[in-house]
Design an enzyme around this catalytic site. Structure first.
Site, PDB file in Angstrom:
ATOM      1  N   ASP A  47      -7.406  17.116 -15.480  1.00 10.80           N
ATOM      2  CA  ASP A  47      -7.675  15.719 -15.834  1.00 10.80           C
ATOM      3  C   ASP A  47      -7.304  15.583 -17.316  1.00 10.80           C
ATOM      4  OD1 ASP A  47      -8.814  13.343 -16.734  1.00 10.80           O
ATOM      5  OD2 ASP A  47     -10.485  13.434 -15.333  1.00 10.80           O
ATOM      6  N   ARG A  96       0.839  -1.219   0.000  1.00 13.38           N
ATOM      7  CA  ARG A  96       0.000   0.000   0.000  1.00 13.38           C
ATOM      8  C   ARG A  96       0.865   1.257   0.000  1.00 13.38           C
ATOM      9  NH1 ARG A  96      -1.805   2.426   4.344  1.00 13.38           N
ATOM     10  NH2 ARG A  96      -1.987   0.582   5.650  1.00 13.38           N
ATOM     11  N   TYR A 107     -16.352  14.579 -16.417  1.00 16.24           N
ATOM     12  CA  TYR A 107     -16.852  13.211 -16.226  1.00 16.24           C
ATOM     13  C   TYR A 107     -17.886  13.223 -15.086  1.00 16.24           C
ATOM     14  CZ  TYR A 107     -17.007   8.288 -15.024  1.00 16.24           C
ATOM     15  OH  TYR A 107     -17.438   7.022 -14.725  1.00 16.24           O
ATOM     16  N   LYS A 120      -8.171   4.311 -19.559  1.00 18.41           N
ATOM     17  CA  LYS A 120      -8.417   4.792 -20.917  1.00 18.41           C
ATOM     18  C   LYS A 120      -7.141   4.686 -21.768  1.00 18.41           C
ATOM     19  CE  LYS A 120     -12.493   5.654 -19.252  1.00 18.41           C
ATOM     20  NZ  LYS A 120     -12.384   5.599 -17.830  1.00 18.41           N
TER      21      LYS A 120
HETATM   22  N1  LCS Z   1     -11.847  11.247 -15.682  1.00 14.31           N
HETATM   23  C1  LCS Z   1     -12.361  11.122 -16.906  1.00 14.31           C
HETATM   24  C2  LCS Z   1     -12.162  12.215 -17.912  1.00 14.31           C
HETATM   25  C3  LCS Z   1     -13.076   9.987 -17.251  1.00 14.31           C
HETATM   26  O1  LCS Z   1     -13.567   9.889 -18.496  1.00 14.31           O
HETATM   27  C4  LCS Z   1     -13.267   8.969 -16.282  1.00 14.31           C
HETATM   28  C5  LCS Z   1     -14.042   7.734 -16.591  1.00 14.31           C
HETATM   29  C6  LCS Z   1     -12.722   9.146 -15.003  1.00 14.31           C
HETATM   30  C7  LCS Z   1     -12.011  10.290 -14.742  1.00 14.31           C
HETATM   31  C8  LCS Z   1     -12.869   8.106 -13.923  1.00 14.31           C
HETATM   32  O2  LCS Z   1     -12.042   7.033 -14.227  1.00 14.31           O
HETATM   33  P1  LCS Z   1     -12.291   5.512 -13.741  1.00 14.31           P
HETATM   34  O3  LCS Z   1     -12.490   5.564 -12.262  1.00 14.31           O
HETATM   35  O4  LCS Z   1     -13.508   5.035 -14.441  1.00 14.31           O
HETATM   36  O5  LCS Z   1     -11.038   4.835 -14.134  1.00 14.31           O
HETATM   37  N2  LCS Z   1     -14.825   7.834 -17.752  1.00 14.31           N
HETATM   38  C9  LCS Z   1     -15.683   6.960 -18.200  1.00 14.31           C
HETATM   39  C10 LCS Z   1     -16.470   7.161 -19.351  1.00 14.31           C
HETATM   40  O6  LCS Z   1     -16.541   8.192 -20.020  1.00 14.31           O
HETATM   41  N3  LCS Z   1     -17.167   6.083 -19.578  1.00 14.31           N
HETATM   42  O7  LCS Z   1     -16.966   5.117 -18.606  1.00 14.31           O
HETATM   43  C11 LCS Z   1     -15.989   5.613 -17.667  1.00 14.31           C
END
Ligand code: LCS
Length: 393
Positions: free
Chosen positions: A183, A58, A111, A208
């Site tokens: 972000d 951790r 998001y 992503k």
């Molecule tokens: N920031 C952005 C710009 C994102 O598109 C997402 C997830 C996150 C943070 C959060 O990331 P995660 O915890 O899912 O790894 N975006 C998503 C989307 O547009 N469709 O499904 C997940």
């Protein structure tokens, strides 16, 4: 190998790599929760920080650290913290920068959960927020209050593709002693380097583009200064947001092909965007690479390329959009983005469905908005797939 003076692609392959004692070409997965100390004094020195040594996963792990060092180098930061998800990255930043009584400003279309949690959970801890259209800097300026501590940008924004001027927003923020976090999920460090443009913190959903293969969930936070890195690390390790070594290993492997994956997906996206823009059944399209995008000039200045994300609306609104989503076969009807496969989804009923209709509408997330994440398939097949679906509208 020291990759500091090497090119971006060389860094993608080699940055952060350890000299493994057994000579393995690829760093092993240190699938362990804890690490043996040589003796009690060694353990004490590791804990006090007098000696660098791994203690407990951790708090740090060689496989995770390789990924962190690689991404920190790619983003030109001093250090990075790999975490269990993009949302863990977002919360690491919120919890580090914001205290009771503080205020933050963000873009109205980010998001969904990044905004949802700030509006639903954080008020419980006395943190307030204002969501404005950050693509117009004067809106940020008007929203600044004496207690504003953070300007949280997502550019291009999910899913409206709105682009904020990172350099100008950072200059404005710093005049008021406000920190800027970007972000950078939609771009990856290949297309945009927010720290170089003036931001203080960068984060990614590594689910992503960074991993790129739709087989892990992960996040990362990158700091510009050692002080900020240590504050972020305190929160990350004590909240238990850390990534798992196996996830980190897969992500480091995916990262190696980031540039060639984005080059190809982006070229496909340019061709798909040109096709959609001319299609008689397409009402509107938002893609930073098109001259019709409201911040096209800024995108050219701030980003190395337009990326692989496209939002568009079909004439006939939501019902027409549903016909397209239900009749594509190559493109998968699925949320997430930034992988090698083409995905299509409907933000108003999926990724941004937890925001109120009013919040979505003021943010420009209309019910008819359909979002595409373009993959690396043959572009003729992607276009034929969309062409068939659109012909049924
Ligand atoms: N920031 C952005 C710009 C994102 O598109 C997402 C997830 C996150 C943070 C959060 O990331 P995660 O915890 O899912 O790894 N975006 C998503 C989307 O547009 N469709 O499904 C997940």
């Amino acid at each position: 190998m020291d990759t500091k003076n090497k090119g971006f692609n060389s860094k993608l392959i080699h940055a952060g790599a350890y000299e493994d004692a057994k000579g393995s070409a690829v760093n092993p997965i240190y699938q362990t929760s804890t690490f043996k100390f040589r003796n009690a004094d060694h353990g004490a020195r590791c804990f006090s920080g007098e000696e660098k040594g791994f203690i407990y996963t951790r708090l740090g792990n060689p496989t995770i650290e390789e990924l962190e060092n690689a991404v920190a180098e790619l983003e030109n930061g001093v250090g990075a913290l790999a975490v269990a998800s993009g949302m863990a990255a977002v919360n690491t930043v919120y919890l580090t920068v914001l205290s009771q009584g503080d205020h933050m400003i963000s873009h109205s279309s980010v998001y969904g959960p990044s905004r949802g949690i700030m509006e639903k959970l954080y008020p419980k801890y006395g943190v307030e927020s204002t969501y404005v259209d950050c693509t117009d800097l004067s809106n940020i300026e008007k929203a600044i209050k004496p207690n504003t501590k953070l300007i949280y940008l997502e550019t291009p924004a999910n899913p409206t593709m709105g682009i904020t001027d990172i350099a100008a927003a950072s200059e404005l923020a710093h005049k008021h002693n406000i920190l800027v976090c970007v972000d950078n999920t939609f771009c990856s460090p290949y297309l945009q380097k927010p720290l170089d443009l003036g931001a203080d913190i960068v984060l990614h959903s590594m689910t992503k583009f960074i991993n790129g293969h739709a087989d892990i969930v992960g996040g990362i936070v990158i700091a510009k200064t050692a002080e900020m890195f240590s504050e972020l690390k305190y929160v990350m390790t004590n909240m238990g947001f850390n990534m798992d070594p196996h996830q980190a290993w897969l992500t480091r492997r995916g990262l190696k092909t980031l540039a060639i994956r984005i080059d190809r997906a982006q070229q496909n996206a340019i061709e798909v965007a040109n096709y959609l823009e001319k299609h008689p059944k397409v009402d509107w399209i938002l893609f930073p690479g098109l001259k019709s995008h409201p911040q096209h000039e800024l995108a050219k200045k701030q980003m190395k390329g337009p990326g692989a994300m496209i939002s568009f609306g079909v004439k006939g609104g939501l019902e027409a959009g549903k016909i397209v989503m239900d009749n594509v076969h190559l493109a998968m009807l699925a949320v997430s983005l930034g992988g090698i496969e083409t995905l299509i989804q409907h933000p108003a009923s999926m990724t941004h469905s937890k925001l109120s209709k009013e919040a979505r509408e003021t943010a420009g997330i209309s019910d008819g908005l359909v979002r595409l994440s373009i993959g690396i398939e043959d572009v003729e097949d992607i276009i034929a797939d969309l062409d068939h679906a659109l012909s049924l509208v």
